[in-house]
Design an enzyme around this catalytic site. Structure first.
Site, PDB file in Angstrom:
ATOM      1  N   SER B 176      -1.465   5.909  11.016  1.00 42.78           N
ATOM      2  CA  SER B 176      -1.225   4.923   9.910  1.00 42.78           C
ATOM      3  C   SER B 176      -1.540   5.201   8.418  1.00 42.78           C
ATOM      4  CB  SER B 176      -1.768   3.644  10.242  1.00 42.78           C
ATOM      5  OG  SER B 176      -1.500   2.144   9.666  1.00 42.78           O
ATOM      6  N   ASP B 339       6.121  -0.132  17.379  1.00 42.11           N
ATOM      7  CA  ASP B 339       5.313  -0.150  15.928  1.00 42.11           C
ATOM      8  C   ASP B 339       6.179  -1.335  15.249  1.00 42.11           C
ATOM      9  OD1 ASP B 339       4.166  -0.007  13.639  1.00 42.11           O
ATOM     10  OD2 ASP B 339       3.891   2.307  14.018  1.00 42.11           O
ATOM     11  N   HIS B 372       2.032  -0.582  17.047  1.00 43.24           N
ATOM     12  CA  HIS B 372       1.105   0.241  15.943  1.00 43.24           C
ATOM     13  C   HIS B 372      -0.185   0.870  16.368  1.00 43.24           C
ATOM     14  CE1 HIS B 372       0.841   1.633  11.969  1.00 43.24           C
ATOM     15  NE2 HIS B 372      -0.355   0.951  12.049  1.00 43.24           N
TER      16      HIS B 372
END
Lengths: 392, 392
Positions: B176, B339, B372
């Protein structure tokens, strides 16, 4: 206009694209009042008022009525213009009107405001909710207003429809929250609904939608001016409501639109979004400005009550299976695979429940770069499917 | 534990699932201090401090160092435990450790806190940001702290790495926001990065991500206690920060998880979410409780500075194409098609830019129901791909 959000009503303004040149219907806003209305939760309210519009003419045997139910931030302005000079017609004008898919030469189309409608500051919206004066106290209800659900919206509409002498609706239809009302109508009054057309919605709010609706509401709850709903006559939670409306607008759109429309441009040519916390990219300033413009015409408690009504929603009130078992109307279910609010898996669960219950459901998809919002602004695509559905 | 969010650090707690029984590395937190650090914006800060950890041993020629960069709400606890009794190891413990994909028998793995790290109240996090005392005034910087970007995070890490005598990193990796740092490292210091492994991210923040990051931040801005960033020594904007963290958690997950885990169960068996505005479904109460627990250990200004750093991000600082042109390291790019933060189309744009620039990039996907978050908690799936990438 490339950006598509400039007017006070962001969604309305966004609709302008691709809707020019249609024959215009001039409509007037009317108000329906119920001297007494008892909610599903058992609370009796006096003088419940909602705005409504109609397009076309009710026939002699009152068999040609269609009911259109509005989306979360919308109102009963589904088609036509109040004045030929209006910037934009009602939101589903592409499919409602003379010669259009829902042909007002054939049908008498009714659209009504829901209870707890968001647009309390819009003179063309009439609703009853926390911001309304409680006739018993002479003061706004505030959080003393009872929690209402989609079924309550339907019951007020039913009273309106019956007041016109209509016993059965040829069609109930609506986008987003309008689709929830459509499913609810079909399940709770199957004898009154000949056909149903839920658009960009699902027959139940699932956990992720419940969670996202909380994300929408969060800035209001964090705004001290909200003051537990007690802000009438004081400064309202404008900043929180504006941010809440910004979240709705972003969620109702799709990345294909946001990225193509705004890219990484700064809000102003000369501005560097990296200079301070408050310098912005264009996508931020456009969404924030639209949110603030709408907030000035909206009520924060009504927003929270709408969030709750959507979170509580299951067709028929108990379970998806029970709700679907009650429906009799053939359904035309129109969705957008890029919808980020009612996602494809929610659509699949609704379809499966309908099929498991043996329902007559036709599923059609529309496309576009707007995602959820295409169910409001890109409905011309579904014209053929709607005509076929109404004719069959 | 079915729900998976109970501890103070929601994301950390969520990681417990599926990570039992691994050989445990005991780690200690260290602090790196720079007497003076000049930001990309030209501001010189004194006594910049960040926490860091390491796993494994630096070899004689200092050629076996790996740098791990953390995600938005994370810190430098990437692997191991501080104490064998800790409830959970660091977030990427599944792939960092003796005999694991990033094998600490071979590599010396460093992980560091970023500037403006969120977890200011966590004794195991050290960072410098608005909540830090400005040595020149003896008071917290507040909004006088300069805007920092991912490049600034990288430059502090570079100083840390160089302080250990390391001239080249065998690998830079992170999930991320850690992937943004990874791309930035590879573009701004190509001579120092042998290989790069960005996970669940993209090489640029696009308009939709910029918009969503604003949705995360909105409740803080709407909270009067935020007071334009001036709340140190006063009541902090806890309610707004809690709601902001709730939004992050929801967005970092996927509907498959939320729907399967919570369904439409009320928060308490006996509670009716329709009774009042504040009665909740389970999904609401679990997310709100996790958000509030985290908020008590976090700083609202740091949250806003992190949002800004992410919004400003383009690899290399100018454009995606320029950034990719600077990279030399082969890349292993690991993403999750579900995601919701870095969506598949953002991943596609990153891949296209890498390929257009002639980069050596291998794309691998992982799956799971978390979306995610799978890039944090489900990385064991990528074990084989990581080993192959490091060996080639």
């Amino acid at each position: 206009m490339r950006i598509g959000i400039t007017g006070a009503l962001a969604l309305a303004a966004m609709m302008v694209t691709g809707m020019a040149g249609a024959q215009e219907t001039i409509v007037e806003k009317k108000v329906f009042e119920l001297p007494s209305f008892t909610t599903q939760s058992g609370r009796t309210l006096k003088q419940v008022r909602v705005g409504w519009e109609s397009y076309g003419t009710l026939n002699a045997d009152k068999s040609n009525a269609v009911l259109i139910c509005h989306f979360f931030s919308g109102n009963s302005h589904a088609a036509g213009k109040y004045d030929a000079a209006d910037a934009a017609p009602g939101y589903w004008d592409a499919i409602i009107g003379p010669g259009k898919a829902i042909d007002t030469n054939t049908y008498f189309v009714i659209a009504s405001d829901t209870l707890v409608n968001l647009n309390t500051g819009d003179p063309k919206t009439t609703t009853t909710g926390p911001a309304s004066i409680d006739p018993d106290t002479g003061k706004p209800y505030g959080l003393d207003f009872p929690i209402v659900g989609v079924r309550d919206f339907v019951e007020v509409q039913k009273a309106l429809v019956e007041s016109l002498g209509i016993k059965k609706l040829a069609l109930v239809a609506g986008p987003s929250m309008g689709s929830l009302q459509t499913f609810e109508w079909a399940a709770s009054h199957p004898e009154m609904v000949a056909k149903a057309m839920p658009v960009i919605g699902a027959a139940e709010a699932d956990a992720i939608l419940i969670g996202w609706l909380d994300v929408w509401a969060a800035p209001i709850l964090a705004d001290a001016n909200w003051n537990n709903g007690d802000y009438y006559g004081k400064a309202p939670p404008l900043a929180g409501l504006a941010k809440a409306l910004t979240a709705v607008t972003l969620h109702a759109n799709h990345q294909d639109w946001a990225n193509a429309t705004f890219g990484r441009r700064p809000a102003k040519e000369s501005e560097n979004p990296g200079k301070t916390l408050t310098d912005k990219f264009q996508v931020q300033s456009v969404l924030d400005n639209a949110g603030m413009a709408r907030a000035k015409l909206s009520d924060a408690n009504h927003f929270l009550y709408l969030v709750k009504a959507n979170q509580l929603f299951t067709t028929g009130g108990t379970s998806l299976a029970d709700g679907m078992a009650k429906i009799r109307a053939p359904m035309l279910y129109i969705t957008q695979p890029k919808d980020l609010v009612f996602t494809p898996d929610a659509v699949e669960r609704t379809l499966k429940a309908a099929k498991d219950a043996g329902r007559d459901i036709t599923h059609v998809t529309i496309d576009g770069v707007r995602g959820h919002l295409d169910g409001v602004i890109s409905m011309k695509q579904a014209e053929g499917a709607i005509r076929a559905f109404l004719e069959k």
